[in-house]
Motif scaffolding. Sequence first.
Motif, mmCIF file in Angstrom:
data_model
loop_
_atom_site.group_PDB
_atom_site.id
_atom_site.type_symbol
_atom_site.label_atom_id
_atom_site.label_comp_id
_atom_site.label_asym_id
_atom_site.label_seq_id
_atom_site.Cartn_x
_atom_site.Cartn_y
_atom_site.Cartn_z
ATOM 1 N N ALA A 8 0.828 -1.206 0.000
ATOM 2 C CA ALA A 8 0.000 0.000 0.000
ATOM 3 C C ALA A 8 0.863 1.256 0.000
ATOM 4 O O ALA A 8 0.530 2.255 -0.628
ATOM 5 C CB ALA A 8 -0.934 -0.004 1.200
ATOM 6 N N MET A 9 1.973 1.226 0.706
ATOM 7 C CA MET A 9 2.839 2.402 0.770
ATOM 8 C C MET A 9 3.632 2.593 -0.518
ATOM 9 O O MET A 9 3.959 3.723 -0.880
ATOM 10 C CB MET A 9 3.789 2.284 1.956
ATOM 11 N N ALA A 10 3.949 1.511 -1.224
ATOM 12 C CA ALA A 10 4.765 1.603 -2.432
ATOM 13 C C ALA A 10 3.929 1.810 -3.692
ATOM 14 O O ALA A 10 4.471 2.089 -4.743
ATOM 15 C CB ALA A 10 5.593 0.335 -2.580
ATOM 16 N N GLU A 11 2.608 1.712 -3.574
ATOM 17 C CA GLU A 11 1.746 1.848 -4.748
ATOM 18 C C GLU A 11 1.751 3.299 -5.221
ATOM 19 O O GLU A 11 1.528 4.213 -4.433
ATOM 20 C CB GLU A 11 0.324 1.428 -4.374
ATOM 21 N N PRO A 12 2.024 3.546 -6.505
ATOM 22 C CA PRO A 12 2.060 4.926 -6.997
ATOM 23 C C PRO A 12 0.658 5.529 -7.074
ATOM 24 O O PRO A 12 -0.347 4.812 -7.123
ATOM 25 C CB PRO A 12 2.668 4.794 -8.392
ATOM 26 N N GLU A 13 0.622 6.855 -7.089
ATOM 27 C CA GLU A 13 -0.657 7.538 -7.217
ATOM 28 C C GLU A 13 -1.173 7.404 -8.640
ATOM 29 O O GLU A 13 -0.411 7.177 -9.570
ATOM 30 C CB GLU A 13 -0.501 9.017 -6.878
ATOM 31 N N ALA A 14 -2.454 7.550 -8.786
ATOM 32 C CA ALA A 14 -3.063 7.472 -10.112
ATOM 33 C C ALA A 14 -2.582 8.647 -10.963
ATOM 34 O O ALA A 14 -2.466 9.763 -10.468
ATOM 35 C CB ALA A 14 -4.582 7.501 -9.983
ATOM 36 N N PRO A 15 -2.291 8.420 -12.241
ATOM 37 C CA PRO A 15 -1.815 9.520 -13.087
ATOM 38 C C PRO A 15 -2.888 10.574 -13.346
ATOM 39 O O PRO A 15 -2.583 11.729 -13.554
ATOM 40 C CB PRO A 15 -1.400 8.834 -14.386
ATOM 41 N N CYS A 16 -4.139 10.178 -13.326
ATOM 42 C CA CYS A 16 -5.237 11.122 -13.550
ATOM 43 C C CYS A 16 -6.199 11.021 -12.380
ATOM 44 O O CYS A 16 -6.472 9.936 -11.887
ATOM 45 C CB CYS A 16 -5.995 10.792 -14.829
ATOM 46 N N SER A 17 -6.674 12.152 -11.942
ATOM 47 C CA SER A 17 -7.667 12.138 -10.877
ATOM 48 C C SER A 17 -8.697 13.214 -11.164
ATOM 49 O O SER A 17 -8.506 14.090 -12.005
ATOM 50 C CB SER A 17 -7.008 12.383 -9.520
ATOM 51 N N ASP A 18 -9.781 13.174 -10.438
ATOM 52 C CA ASP A 18 -10.842 14.155 -10.602
ATOM 53 C C ASP A 18 -10.676 15.326 -9.643
ATOM 54 O O ASP A 18 -11.574 16.157 -9.509
ATOM 55 C CB ASP A 18 -12.210 13.500 -10.370
ATOM 56 N N ALA A 19 -9.545 15.393 -8.978
ATOM 57 C CA ALA A 19 -9.324 16.473 -8.024
ATOM 58 C C ALA A 19 -9.177 17.799 -8.766
ATOM 59 O O ALA A 19 -8.565 17.862 -9.812
ATOM 60 C CB ALA A 19 -8.074 16.186 -7.209
ATOM 61 N N PRO A 20 -9.765 18.861 -8.197
ATOM 62 C CA PRO A 20 -9.605 20.160 -8.850
ATOM 63 C C PRO A 20 -8.165 20.639 -8.753
ATOM 64 O O PRO A 20 -7.493 20.403 -7.755
ATOM 65 C CB PRO A 20 -10.546 21.074 -8.054
ATOM 66 N N VAL A 21 -7.683 21.264 -9.790
ATOM 67 C CA VAL A 21 -6.321 21.776 -9.797
ATOM 68 C C VAL A 21 -6.371 23.282 -10.037
ATOM 69 O O VAL A 21 -7.321 23.809 -10.604
ATOM 70 C CB VAL A 21 -5.458 21.101 -10.891
ATOM 71 N N TYR A 22 -5.348 23.967 -9.593
ATOM 72 C CA TYR A 22 -5.271 25.419 -9.737
ATOM 73 C C TYR A 22 -5.047 25.765 -11.200
ATOM 74 O O TYR A 22 -4.153 25.231 -11.852
ATOM 75 C CB TYR A 22 -4.133 25.960 -8.882
ATOM 76 N N ALA A 23 -5.867 26.643 -11.714
ATOM 77 C CA ALA A 23 -5.740 27.089 -13.099
ATOM 78 C C ALA A 23 -5.851 28.616 -13.114
ATOM 79 O O ALA A 23 -6.956 29.156 -13.023
ATOM 80 C CB ALA A 23 -6.820 26.460 -13.967
ATOM 81 N N PRO A 24 -4.722 29.333 -13.188
ATOM 82 C CA PRO A 24 -4.785 30.798 -13.122
ATOM 83 C C PRO A 24 -5.580 31.424 -14.267
ATOM 84 O O PRO A 24 -6.164 32.483 -14.101
ATOM 85 C CB PRO A 24 -3.329 31.222 -13.166
ATOM 86 N N GLU A 25 -5.630 30.767 -15.426
ATOM 87 C CA GLU A 25 -6.383 31.346 -16.537
ATOM 88 C C GLU A 25 -7.886 31.318 -16.285
ATOM 89 O O GLU A 25 -8.644 32.019 -16.947
ATOM 90 C CB GLU A 25 -6.047 30.638 -17.849
ATOM 91 N N ALA A 26 -8.346 30.518 -15.351
ATOM 92 C CA ALA A 26 -9.776 30.440 -15.065
ATOM 93 C C ALA A 26 -10.292 31.745 -14.478
ATOM 94 O O ALA A 26 -11.444 32.124 -14.730
ATOM 95 C CB ALA A 26 -10.059 29.284 -14.118
ATOM 96 N N ALA A 27 -9.476 32.462 -13.719
ATOM 97 C CA ALA A 27 -9.923 33.732 -13.141
ATOM 98 C C ALA A 27 -10.224 34.734 -14.247
ATOM 99 O O ALA A 27 -11.222 35.459 -14.181
ATOM 100 C CB ALA A 27 -8.862 34.264 -12.189
ATOM 101 N N GLY A 28 -9.386 34.791 -15.261
ATOM 102 C CA GLY A 28 -9.628 35.701 -16.380
ATOM 103 C C GLY A 28 -10.878 35.336 -17.141
ATOM 104 O O GLY A 28 -11.660 36.202 -17.555
ATOM 105 N N LEU A 29 -11.105 34.063 -17.329
ATOM 106 C CA LEU A 29 -12.305 33.603 -18.039
ATOM 107 C C LEU A 29 -13.562 33.955 -17.258
ATOM 108 O O LEU A 29 -14.548 34.431 -17.834
ATOM 109 C CB LEU A 29 -12.229 32.093 -18.280
ATOM 110 N N LEU A 30 -13.526 33.756 -15.945
ATOM 111 C CA LEU A 30 -14.690 34.096 -15.129
ATOM 112 C C LEU A 30 -14.961 35.593 -15.154
ATOM 113 O O LEU A 30 -16.116 36.023 -15.217
ATOM 114 C CB LEU A 30 -14.489 33.601 -13.691
ATOM 115 N N LEU A 31 -13.918 36.403 -15.122
ATOM 116 C CA LEU A 31 -14.088 37.850 -15.192
ATOM 117 C C LEU A 31 -14.675 38.255 -16.548
ATOM 118 O O LEU A 31 -15.582 39.088 -16.613
ATOM 119 C CB LEU A 31 -12.758 38.555 -14.950
#
Length: 61
Positions: free
Chosen positions: A22-45
Motif C-alpha cells: 500500500a505504501m509503495a503503490e504509486p498515485e493514479a496519473p489522472c484524478s478528478d481532483a480540482p487543480v489550480y488554473a490561473p487562466e480560469a480567473a480571467g475567463l470568469l471575469l
Amino acid sequence: MMLSQTIRPGEITLDHHALGVAMAEPEAPCSDAPVYAPEAAGLLLLLLLLSPKEPKEPKGL
C-alpha cells in the motif's frame, strides 16, 4: 446499555506485506481532483463582464 470494546496490547497484528504494498503503490496519473488554473480567473471575469445586465424597473408608470 453502552457497547464498548477492549483491545489489549498484542491482540492487533499488522500484515507487513500488505502495508508495504500500500505504501509503495504509486498515485493514479489522472484524478478528478480540482487543480489550480490561473487562466480560469480571467475567463470568469470575462464572462461576468459579458453577462446581460439586470432589467431596470420602468419609470413613470
